[in-house]
Design a protein around this motif. Structure first.
Motif, mmCIF file in Angstrom:
data_model
loop_
_atom_site.group_PDB
_atom_site.id
_atom_site.type_symbol
_atom_site.label_atom_id
_atom_site.label_comp_id
_atom_site.label_asym_id
_atom_site.label_seq_id
_atom_site.Cartn_x
_atom_site.Cartn_y
_atom_site.Cartn_z
ATOM 1 N N MET A 1 45.644 36.043 37.785
ATOM 2 C CA MET A 1 44.267 36.530 37.866
ATOM 3 C C MET A 1 43.338 35.338 38.116
ATOM 4 S SD MET A 1 42.312 38.943 35.118
ATOM 5 C CE MET A 1 43.835 39.879 34.955
ATOM 6 N N ASP A 2 42.375 35.481 39.049
ATOM 7 C CA ASP A 2 41.502 34.356 39.360
ATOM 8 C C ASP A 2 40.061 34.655 38.928
ATOM 9 O OD1 ASP A 2 40.423 36.040 41.301
ATOM 10 O OD2 ASP A 2 41.599 35.177 42.914
ATOM 11 N N TYR A 3 39.181 33.679 39.169
ATOM 12 C CA TYR A 3 37.791 33.802 38.727
ATOM 13 C C TYR A 3 37.057 34.925 39.464
ATOM 14 C CZ TYR A 3 38.741 29.338 36.507
ATOM 15 O OH TYR A 3 39.298 28.344 35.723
ATOM 16 N N LYS A 4 37.448 35.189 40.709
ATOM 17 C CA LYS A 4 36.793 36.271 41.448
ATOM 18 C C LYS A 4 37.096 37.617 40.807
ATOM 19 C CE LYS A 4 37.042 33.760 45.833
ATOM 20 N NZ LYS A 4 37.953 32.719 45.370
ATOM 21 N N ASP A 5 38.324 37.775 40.294
ATOM 22 C CA ASP A 5 38.664 39.014 39.588
ATOM 23 C C ASP A 5 37.769 39.197 38.359
ATOM 24 O OD1 ASP A 5 40.677 39.786 41.298
ATOM 25 O OD2 ASP A 5 42.230 38.729 40.204
ATOM 26 N N LEU A 6 37.588 38.115 37.619
ATOM 27 C CA LEU A 6 36.771 38.194 36.411
ATOM 28 C C LEU A 6 35.325 38.548 36.747
ATOM 29 C CD1 LEU A 6 38.129 35.092 34.440
ATOM 30 C CD2 LEU A 6 38.862 37.488 34.294
ATOM 31 N N GLN A 7 34.795 37.941 37.820
ATOM 32 C CA GLN A 7 33.428 38.238 38.213
ATOM 33 C C GLN A 7 33.295 39.692 38.666
ATOM 34 O OE1 GLN A 7 30.663 36.448 37.847
ATOM 35 N NE2 GLN A 7 29.650 38.324 38.522
ATOM 36 N N SER A 8 34.306 40.180 39.373
ATOM 37 C CA SER A 8 34.288 41.584 39.803
ATOM 38 C C SER A 8 34.250 42.519 38.599
ATOM 39 C CB SER A 8 35.519 41.887 40.660
ATOM 40 O OG SER A 8 35.529 41.108 41.831
ATOM 41 N N PHE A 9 35.031 42.181 37.576
ATOM 42 C CA PHE A 9 35.068 43.031 36.380
ATOM 43 C C PHE A 9 33.720 43.019 35.670
ATOM 44 C CE2 PHE A 9 36.013 43.937 31.895
ATOM 45 C CZ PHE A 9 36.610 45.183 32.049
ATOM 46 N N LEU A 10 33.084 41.849 35.591
ATOM 47 C CA LEU A 10 31.778 41.781 34.936
ATOM 48 C C LEU A 10 30.728 42.577 35.701
ATOM 49 C CD1 LEU A 10 31.575 38.078 33.701
ATOM 50 C CD2 LEU A 10 32.137 40.145 32.405
ATOM 51 N N SER A 11 30.847 42.618 37.021
ATOM 52 C CA SER A 11 29.924 43.427 37.814
ATOM 53 C C SER A 11 30.116 44.909 37.506
ATOM 54 C CB SER A 11 30.147 43.163 39.307
ATOM 55 O OG SER A 11 29.259 43.940 40.086
#
Length: 302
Positions: A1-11
């Protein structure tokens, strides 16, 4: 899992709506849905209940949200600690380029861009160089790497990064093409391997026309990389940008011909619709390329 995945989840947590989150992230709802499913598979638990409107977080989702916030916060602090400017800019950009560009100077550009804009997702598509400008014109790609066309549409903006000479190439062993060993080459007889269309084809056609020569075309192919391969196999003489030749695994099996007058070189750079340059994401990658150009980084790579 990368940082873009985490940002997508927060959105998703912020909007609790797939459509609104995907719009904020500049990606399709189906892409975001697949990304969420991948995260849930890695975590091993359902993170968001999709049957409700708005969406709702599960207990595991709430824990994962805190994890995502803490991880992204720690990452940005680390980047700042080592002196790298990190932007909060987020979203996605679609970039189109040739395979050659993707593993030559473009790699340096994208590395620097990701360091500065870790929340921006770059979707890189590759294909024939002749497709680049049309994809920018149609809006199918936000930005393309291309050779500057002779006539640039008023709707497009172009930023030159580096020149690339256009070269005549022949097999290393000229025994397959004895015509090239003559003191005066009969260019009307030499078998040519040329691109089907595009700027290189336009310029080589002009070169022959200026000498009232009808070229002996052995093959027309899509993509400059294929021309180098066919020439290496002894099929004929080809015309390719120097950038392609330097990055070809077949470069040791061909030679550059000293042909006069030389063909007009390519100006390789970034191209996008002018109206789209007002978008912060496009401005960001445009500015990163400008900074690299000023330090001659890309020229050194070539």
């Amino acid at each position: 899992m990368d940082y873009k995945d985490l940002q997508s989840f927060l959105s998703l947590c912020s909007h609790l709506h797939l459509g609104k989150a995907s719009e904020e992230l500049h990606m399709s709802p189906s892409t975001l849905s697949r990304r969420l499913a991948r995260m849930e598979e890695e975590v091993g638990a359902t993170l968001l209940i999709r049957e409700t409107s708005p969406l709702s977080l599960t207990h595991a989702g709430e824990q994962f949200r805190r994890h995502a916030e803490n991880t992204l916060s720690d990452w940005q602090q680390l980047k700042r600690a080592v002196g790298v400017e990190v932007s909060d800019l987020e979203g996605s950009l679609t970039l189109f380029c040739t395979v050659t560009a993707s593993y030559s100077f473009l790699a340096d550009l994208l590395t620097r861009f990701r360091e500065r804009y870790p929340r921006v997702e770059l979707l890189v598509h590759t294909g024939d160089a002749a497709e680049s400008i049309p994809k920018a014109e149609s809006g199918e790609a936000d930005i393309v790497v291309a050779a500057r066309p002779e006539q640039l549409s008023e709707d497009l903006s172009f930023k030159t990064i580096t020149p690339s000479p256009l070269l005549f190439i022949a097999p290393k062993n000229l025994s397959s093409l004895p015509l090239l060993t003559q003191a005066e080459i009969d260019w009307g007889e030499v078998p040519m391997v040329l691109s089907e269309s595009g700027l290189a084809r336009t310029r080589v056609d002009r070169w022959f026309a200026a000498r009232n020569i009808r070229p002996n075309i052995y093959a027309q192919v899509s993509g400059h990389e294929a021309i180098v391969s066919m020439v290496a196999l002894g099929a004929g003489v080809g015309v390719v940008p120097e950038l392609v030749l330097k990055n070809s695994p077949m470069s040791a099996r061909v030679r550059v011909l000293a042909v006069q007058p030389e063909l007009e070189p390519f100006a390789v750079g970034l191209c996008a619709r002018t109206e789209r340059l007002q978008h912060p994401l496009l401005q960001a990658i445009w500015n990163v390329s400008a900074a690299m150009d000023n330090t001659n980084t890309l020229t050194a790579v070539l």
